[in-house]
Scaffold this active site. Structure first.
Site, PDB file in Angstrom:
ATOM      1  N   GLU A 156       0.821  -1.225   0.000  1.00 25.56           N
ATOM      2  CA  GLU A 156       0.000   0.000   0.000  1.00 25.56           C
ATOM      3  C   GLU A 156       0.844   1.260   0.000  1.00 25.56           C
ATOM      4  O   GLU A 156       0.333   2.360  -0.209  1.00 25.56           O
ATOM      5  CB  GLU A 156      -0.963  -0.026   1.201  1.00 25.56           C
ATOM      6  N   ASP A 360      17.817  20.454  13.803  1.00 21.30           N
ATOM      7  CA  ASP A 360      18.018  21.763  13.154  1.00 21.30           C
ATOM      8  C   ASP A 360      19.304  22.401  13.694  1.00 21.30           C
ATOM      9  O   ASP A 360      19.255  23.313  14.523  1.00 21.30           O
ATOM     10  CB  ASP A 360      16.828  22.691  13.472  1.00 21.30           C
TER      11      ASP A 360
HETATM   12  O1  1PR Z   1       9.933  21.817  16.676  1.00 15.65           O
HETATM   13  O2  1PR Z   1       8.712  19.654  16.635  1.00 15.65           O
HETATM   14  O3  1PR Z   1       7.482  21.775  16.249  1.00 15.65           O
HETATM   15  O4  1PR Z   1       9.054  20.863  14.554  1.00 15.65           O
HETATM   16  C1  1PR Z   1       9.144  21.948  13.690  1.00 15.65           C
HETATM   17  C2  1PR Z   1       9.685  21.424  12.388  1.00 15.65           C
HETATM   18  O5  1PR Z   1       9.578  22.481  11.445  1.00 15.65           O
HETATM   19  C3  1PR Z   1      11.132  21.001  12.462  1.00 15.65           C
HETATM   20  O6  1PR Z   1      11.296  19.811  11.713  1.00 15.65           O
HETATM   21  C4  1PR Z   1      11.896  22.143  11.772  1.00 15.65           C
HETATM   22  O7  1PR Z   1      12.971  21.647  11.013  1.00 15.65           O
HETATM   23  C5  1PR Z   1      10.830  22.722  10.850  1.00 15.65           C
HETATM   24  N1  1PR Z   1      10.941  24.182  10.701  1.00 15.65           N
HETATM   25  C6  1PR Z   1      10.648  25.104  11.627  1.00 15.65           C
HETATM   26  N2  1PR Z   1      10.831  26.340  11.107  1.00 15.65           N
HETATM   27  C7  1PR Z   1      11.224  26.188   9.852  1.00 15.65           C
HETATM   28  C8  1PR Z   1      11.511  27.273   8.900  1.00 15.65           C
HETATM   29  O8  1PR Z   1      11.965  27.049   7.782  1.00 15.65           O
HETATM   30  N3  1PR Z   1      11.291  28.502   9.324  1.00 15.65           N
HETATM   31  N4  1PR Z   1      11.647  24.258   8.439  1.00 15.65           N
HETATM   32  C9  1PR Z   1      11.303  24.820   9.584  1.00 15.65           C
HETATM   33  C10 1PR Z   1      12.829  23.699   8.218  1.00 15.65           C
HETATM   34  C11 1PR Z   1      12.898  22.010   6.766  1.00 15.65           C
HETATM   35  C12 1PR Z   1      14.109  21.616   6.065  1.00 15.65           C
HETATM   36  C13 1PR Z   1      14.173  22.082   4.618  1.00 15.65           C
HETATM   37  C14 1PR Z   1      15.537  21.717   4.166  1.00 15.65           C
HETATM   38  C15 1PR Z   1      15.671  21.658   2.674  1.00 15.65           C
HETATM   39  N5  1PR Z   1      12.823  23.342   6.907  1.00 15.65           N
HETATM   40  O9  1PR Z   1      14.002  20.176   6.085  1.00 15.65           O
HETATM   41  O10 1PR Z   1      13.138  21.465   3.945  1.00 15.65           O
HETATM   42  O11 1PR Z   1      16.458  22.642   4.744  1.00 15.65           O
HETATM   43  O12 1PR Z   1      15.580  22.910   2.090  1.00 15.65           O
HETATM   44  P1  1PR Z   1      16.335  23.217   0.717  1.00 15.65           P
HETATM   45  O13 1PR Z   1      16.399  21.925  -0.041  1.00 15.65           O
HETATM   46  O14 1PR Z   1      15.481  24.234   0.012  1.00 15.65           O
HETATM   47  O15 1PR Z   1      17.684  23.736   1.106  1.00 15.65           O
HETATM   48  P2  1PR Z   1       8.777  21.063  16.111  1.00 15.65           P
END
Ligand code: 1PR
Length: 516
Positions: A156, A360
């Site tokens: 699935e 992070d």
């Molecule tokens: O702390 O348990 O509530 O989780 C919050 C989640 O949200 C965490 O996984 C944290 O990484 C994510 N998060 C929080 N703020 C942001 C933000 O961007 N302001 N995003 C955020 C993080 C996720 C990354 C991103 C990669 C690839 N972004 O995984 O997707 O860096 O990006 P790219 O390929 O464009 O470089 P909680």
């Protein structure tokens, strides 16, 4: 009842005990012995064997001879997570397969225990066998005989290849000539390199849920329009698009919590329900998974929130900030476990494969390794004042607050708590299109046995090739390069294939009609 499908994830002993106490064992055994169609998936396969190392005192149903053993983790990540074969060529008379399994297809597996394959043993009892290879271990991917089909993989969640197996079971189509039977050694056997598309989701200023993407976690436009939240599209549509392009998994990160809505009405639940209706690969959801208080003042546990997500179609939950706080407490208590953290409670109920920790971290440069108590690396990318060493500081609340704990400490602590996989971001690289932080990935990979997903910095297909060639990462994730339409997942996989890396390719669509 005409047909039974017994799906299952989780702990062998827990599942069998639950089956027994719910009174399922006798009707299932009766159903199978009466010759009616039966399909077991994952723990549904394991239950039919005699026993498992996972719970030595709990007997299986013993309908198939064999014992489950834990994969050897001395040279590979465990759990075994990802896309692998279910190869019938060589095990059955050549060119014949069962339930539309194809030796050239890949299926989604997620498990730590498997039945090792001994040639001829099950066949002597009349079973047809399909196998998979993980490292140097060959194990049972699926077996069938008469009215019974059991698969260790999840059909699935295996895209069109898996839907074809389900359809064949529902139609009773149990044996086929394989159109593309080739010598098994010509087909890339073994676990593929996973490519994951990640969607950061939040409400924009108008209150609509949008996919957004930041630079170093800042998701607002730096323009005269007043810094609106960057809007790159609708979550469900984009997930479907990446599925069609061949993404091996989709991750949703809810990057702002929806504080004004009751937990049970969280908009991400609806996103998951709608996505899981047409996207047949594993879905991970992160953001806000922690013990909380609902809008009416009721306490809600992290486990209850995770349960809502699983019931809405998620396969894994990803924990960020809460994992950092739990790891801090773990070290403060001299590495003792409480059994009460979100990681431990969710892992105990749903299995460790269902719990991802999202890290992070941000680089902190130091002049020498002795300048900090944290694990440092000598880096090839010097700091702003020419520093040659750095450590990786973990952050909480979406990178807003740095804590006194490093990425290796966090990784080892959450592994001890029962986390099954790490989503390893890097704030310095996020949105930079400059490639993954290879030094960070290798440092964390060396510290743990569980799989690691490299994340942050992907800007072109070559970056995926680079991280798979230069580190031992298990998967790699991209966001912005896909959302901005610069590259597709299919182009990433084509580049990887061209460089000799094993990937899963999407197959023609299958429509499954369920009747009766
Ligand atoms: O702390 O348990 O509530 O989780 C919050 C989640 O949200 C965490 O996984 C944290 O990484 C994510 N998060 C929080 N703020 C942001 C933000 O961007 N302001 N995003 C955020 C993080 C996720 C990354 C991103 C990669 C690839 N972004 O995984 O997707 O860096 O990006 P790219 O390929 O464009 O470089 P909680």
């Amino acid at each position: 009842m005409k047909k039974i499908i017994l799906p299952g994830v989780g702990h062998f002993g827990h599942c069998l005990t639950q089956f027994k106490s719910a009174g399922y064992v006798e009707p299932i055994t009766k159903h199978i012995k009466s010759g009616k169609p039966f399909m077991g998936i994952c723990v549904g396969l394991q239950a039919l064997f005699e026993s498992s190392e996972e719970s030595p005192t709990t007997p299986g149903l013993g309908l198939i001879k064999g014992h489950l053993k834990r994969f050897d983790d001395s040279s590979k990540a465990v759990p075994h997570i990802g896309w692998n074969s279910a190869n019938t060529v060589g095990q059955t008379s050549s060119n014949v397969s069962f339930y539309c399994l194809r030796p050239s297809s890949k299926y989604y597996y997620v498990h730590s225990y498997a039945v090792p394959y001994t040639p001829g043993e099950l066949e002597a009892d009349g079973w047809k066998v399909a196998t998979a290879q993980y490292g140097d271990e060959e194990f049972i991917g699926a077996v069938c005989r008469d009215n019974v089909l059991v698969t260790q993989f999840h059909p699935e969640k295996s895209g069109a290849a898996g839907l074809r197996v389900l359809q064949a079971f529902l139609e009773g189509n149990s044996e086929q000539q394989i159109p593309d039977a080739r010598n098994a050694t010509e087909i890339g056997q073994g676990l593929t390199r996973r490519v994951i598309a990640c969607l950061d989701v939040r409400a924009n200023d108008a209150g609509d849920l949008v996919v957004t993407k930041g630079d170093q976690y800042d998701v607002r436009e730096a323009d005269a329009a007043g810094g609106a939240v960057r809007n790159l599209g609708k979550p469900v549509d984009m997930a479907r698009r990446y599925y069609e392009q061949g993404a091996d998994e989709i991750t949703f990160l809810n990057i702002t919590s929806f504080r004004n809505s009751p937990v049970a009405d969280t908009p991400m639940l609806e996103v998951l329900r709608r996505t899981s209706a047409s996207v047949f690969v594993p879905l991970t959801i992160g953001g806000g998974i922690r013990d909380t208080v609902d809008t009416d003042g009721t306490k809600v546990s992290a486990l209850s929130i995770a349960s809502l997500y699983f019931a809405s179609g998620a396969d894994k939950v990803s924990i960020g900030s809460d994992a950092v706080y739990a790891a801090e407490e773990y070290f403060a208590a001299d590495r003792s476990l409480t059994g009460r953290t979100a990681i431990e409670t969710i892992s105990a109920a749903y299995g460790k494969q269902a719990v991802v920790v999202s890290i992070d971290p941000r680089r902190v440069y130091v002049a020498s390794a002795s300048a900090t108590s944290h694990a440092t690396i000598e880096t090839s990318i010097s700091g702003p004042s020419g520093e040659r060493f750095c450590w990786y500081q973990c952050t909480v609340r979406g990178g807003r607050e740095g804590r006194d704990i490093d990425a290796v400490q966090l990784a080892t602590a959450v592994e001890a708590m029962g986390c099954g996989e790490l989503l390893l971001n890097c704030i310095d690289r996020d949105g930079s299109n400059s490639g993954f932080d290879l030094e960070l990935v290798e440092m964390v990979k060396k510290a743990v046995k569980i799989p690691v997903i490299a994340s942050s910095g992907a800007g072109k297909p070559e970056h995926f090739v680079e991280v798979f060639e230069k580190t031992s990462t298990d998967a790699a994730l991209g966001a912005g390069m896909f959302h901005r339409g610069e590259w597709t997942v299919a182009q990433v996989k084509a580049e990887m294939m061209g460089r000799g890396l094993l990937v899963r390719l999407p197959e023609e669509e299958v429509e499954v009609q369920v009747e009766g």
